[in-house]
Design a protein around this motif. Structure first.
Motif, PDB file in Angstrom:
ATOM      1  N   ILE A 162      -0.013  -1.341  -5.372  1.00 52.37           N
ATOM      2  CA  ILE A 162       1.049  -2.472  -5.569  1.00 52.37           C
ATOM      3  C   ILE A 162       1.471  -2.341  -6.857  1.00 52.37           C
ATOM      4  O   ILE A 162       0.574  -2.493  -8.100  1.00 52.37           O
ATOM      5  CB  ILE A 162      -0.055  -3.625  -5.170  1.00 52.37           C
ATOM      6  N   GLU A 199      -6.191  -0.450   0.085  1.00 44.96           N
ATOM      7  CA  GLU A 199      -6.637   0.642   1.160  1.00 44.96           C
ATOM      8  C   GLU A 199      -6.669  -0.006   2.626  1.00 44.96           C
ATOM      9  O   GLU A 199      -7.317  -1.038   2.819  1.00 44.96           O
ATOM     10  CB  GLU A 199      -8.138   1.269   0.974  1.00 44.96           C
ATOM     11  N   ALA A 200      -6.103   0.772   3.574  1.00 42.26           N
ATOM     12  CA  ALA A 200      -6.348   0.279   4.972  1.00 42.26           C
ATOM     13  C   ALA A 200      -6.201   1.780   5.547  1.00 42.26           C
ATOM     14  O   ALA A 200      -5.361   2.464   5.496  1.00 42.26           O
ATOM     15  CB  ALA A 200      -5.227  -0.666   5.491  1.00 42.26           C
ATOM     16  N   PRO A 259       1.242  -7.527   0.702  1.00 38.19           N
ATOM     17  CA  PRO A 259       1.883  -6.948   1.675  1.00 38.19           C
ATOM     18  C   PRO A 259       1.333  -6.594   2.939  1.00 38.19           C
ATOM     19  O   PRO A 259       1.896  -6.232   4.156  1.00 38.19           O
ATOM     20  CB  PRO A 259       3.095  -5.815   1.297  1.00 38.19           C
ATOM     21  N   MET A 260       0.076  -6.640   2.938  1.00 38.28           N
ATOM     22  CA  MET A 260      -0.877  -6.005   3.936  1.00 38.28           C
ATOM     23  C   MET A 260      -2.136  -6.561   3.917  1.00 38.28           C
ATOM     24  O   MET A 260      -2.395  -7.091   3.067  1.00 38.28           O
ATOM     25  CB  MET A 260      -0.711  -4.407   3.814  1.00 38.28           C
ATOM     26  N   VAL A 261      -2.937  -6.590   5.263  1.00 39.75           N
ATOM     27  CA  VAL A 261      -4.399  -6.625   5.014  1.00 39.75           C
ATOM     28  C   VAL A 261      -4.951  -5.158   4.751  1.00 39.75           C
ATOM     29  O   VAL A 261      -4.804  -4.242   5.007  1.00 39.75           O
ATOM     30  CB  VAL A 261      -4.942  -6.764   6.429  1.00 39.75           C
ATOM     31  N   ASN A 285      -2.251   2.417  -0.816  1.00 41.90           N
ATOM     32  CA  ASN A 285      -1.143   2.191  -1.501  1.00 41.90           C
ATOM     33  C   ASN A 285      -1.112   1.434  -2.613  1.00 41.90           C
ATOM     34  O   ASN A 285      -1.825   0.464  -2.874  1.00 41.90           O
ATOM     35  CB  ASN A 285      -0.653   1.245  -0.110  1.00 41.90           C
ATOM     36  N   THR A 308      -8.438  -3.549   1.553  1.00 36.00           N
ATOM     37  CA  THR A 308      -9.230  -3.861   0.599  1.00 36.00           C
ATOM     38  C   THR A 308      -8.524  -3.210  -0.876  1.00 36.00           C
ATOM     39  O   THR A 308      -7.987  -2.320  -0.867  1.00 36.00           O
ATOM     40  CB  THR A 308     -10.478  -2.668   0.758  1.00 36.00           C
TER      41      THR A 308
END
Lengths: 238, 167
Positions: free
Chosen positions: B138, B130-131, B97-99, B136, B101
């Motif tokens: 998943i 991680e951003a 769902p995101m950019v 976060n 690591t």
């Protein structure tokens, strides 16, 4: 604001996550006098002796996961402002994304963890501030308020300022969106724009930090003119 | 048009994989497809003289840390021979769902959250992304078996990239 004070915790982030697992999403703060397993990014130890601030705030959120990194900057600004109020002549700066530096040494570190339990998304922001002491053997040089000031405030005083400043910036983010946070962050990170080295898990590269985008990624211009967006990794000056 | 470079030197499954990617390229309006699986990274492009480029990126455990041809790229798990072209359309494919690591373990010295073949419950953490120093989880969107994990520990992931397959 609900504040839970503990003498000793494993880590205040872990305590906050336990509450969320039990369907208590805050908003609240947890502060411990000491942590036995204080953690930084990727399991790095965060030494947590008496006298420094170790606190986490837990709150529910309806934002999408890709926006939760915004809270990193909300918290960084709140800590930066807290420290500036305590030590107005201090040379504080923010290092991407959320380390607070005093004379280019790390005085505060933040670690955010998110989750979704009982159908509710939440965020935990863990904050460590070196008030009376700092570790000597860290990869990035560390410092504390005591290294710069003879009279340092109590943990309770720092905590009171921090919770107030965080509430303020949190509200600003919810009301005005990330652009307000981005510009406030950029004005505090000005010293940090310029030559940087970025260390990722599988590569290291150098370039010029030039901006931060709407997601919070650091924009680094490489020697060949390419601009890379850094979403995760360690950033070093120079 | 995509074409294969030195297919005779590729091992069977990699050749098949490149062939499938090339087929997708031809069937769609895409100009380039890049996929990673374990240590194997393949980019198929319609542009330029060298239309197929396959490298194994830095992989300290299973491969030398040099770029090698597709022929030498190791296949780290049996799952790498599954049909990759279908992965993103797989009903059990879970996409990023995101950019950020991706991390398959809670900390560098801890055991992985799960491994291929693990049975999981809805809501179980499969990996972290991680951003901005924000971690976060998943989670499994349903109960089932994790049949493929398509990311390595500490691997950068893009929005929409398939992370794992649950069946």
């Amino acid at each position: 604001m609900r504040i839970i004070e503990l003498d000793i915790a494993g880590s205040t982030n872990a305590e906050a996550r336990q509450l969320a697992d039990a369907a208590d999403f805050g908003p609240l703060w947890i502060r411990a006098n000491q942590q036995t397993v204080g953690r930084g990014r990727r399991g790095r130890n965060w030494t947590s002796p008496l006298g420094n601030l170790y606190a986490s705030t837990l709150f529910p959120t309806n934002k999408s996961m890709s926006d939760l990194g915004h809270y990193s900057f909300v918290a960084a600004i709140a800590v930066h402002e807290t420290l500036n109020q305590i030590f107005p002549s201090g040379n504080f700066a923010i290092k991407w994304p959320n380390d607070i530096l005093l004379d280019k040494a790390k005085i505060s570190g933040l670690l955010l963890e998110t989750g979704k339990t009982h159908h509710q998304s939440w965020v935990v922001v863990g904050i460590g501030i070196n008030i009376v002491s700092h570790p000597a053997d860290t990869p990035y040089p560390a410092t504390s308020l005591a290294e710069h000031q003879e009279d340092v405030p109590s943990v309770q005083d720092v905590m009171a300022l921090l919770t107030d400043r965080f509430s303020n910036w949190h509200a600003r983010y919810e009301n005005q969106g990330f652009e307000a946070i981005r510009s406030a962050w950029l004005s505090r990170a000005a010293d940090f724009m310029g030559p940087v080295t970025v260390r990722l898990a599988d590569e290291t590269f150098s370039g010029q930090a030039i901006d931060m985008d709407e997601k919070g990624a650091l924009q680094v211009r490489l020697a060949n003119g390419t601009i890379r967006a850094v979403h995760a990794g360690d950033v070093f000056l120079g | 048009m995509a074409e294969k470079k030195k297919p005779a030197q590729s091992k069977g499954s990699e050749t098949a994989l490149i062939r499938e990617l090339a087929d997708i390229l031809n069937e769609t309006d895409l100009s380039e497809i890049e996929m990673k699986r374990g240590d194997l990274k393949i980019r198929v492009s319609k542009h330029g003289g060298q239309v197929i480029n396959a490298v194994a990126p830095h992989a300290p455990v299973t491969a030398p840390a040099t770029s090698v041809s597709a022929a030498a790229a190791p296949i780290p798990t049996p799952a790498a021979s599954a049909a990759p072209a279908d992965i993103s359309n797989h009903p059990g494919a879970v996409k990023s769902p995101m950019v950020g690591t991706a991390y398959v373990r809670p900390s560098p010295d801890a055991a992985p959250f799960i491994s291929e073949g693990s049975n999981v419950k809805e809501g179980d953490t499969i990996l972290l992304i991680e951003a901005m120093k924000t971690f976060n989880p998943i989670t499994a969107p349903k109960s089932g078996t994790i049949t493929s994990i398509l990311v390595d520990d500490a691997q950068p992931v893009e929005f929409g990239e398939v992370l794992f397959v649950i069946e």
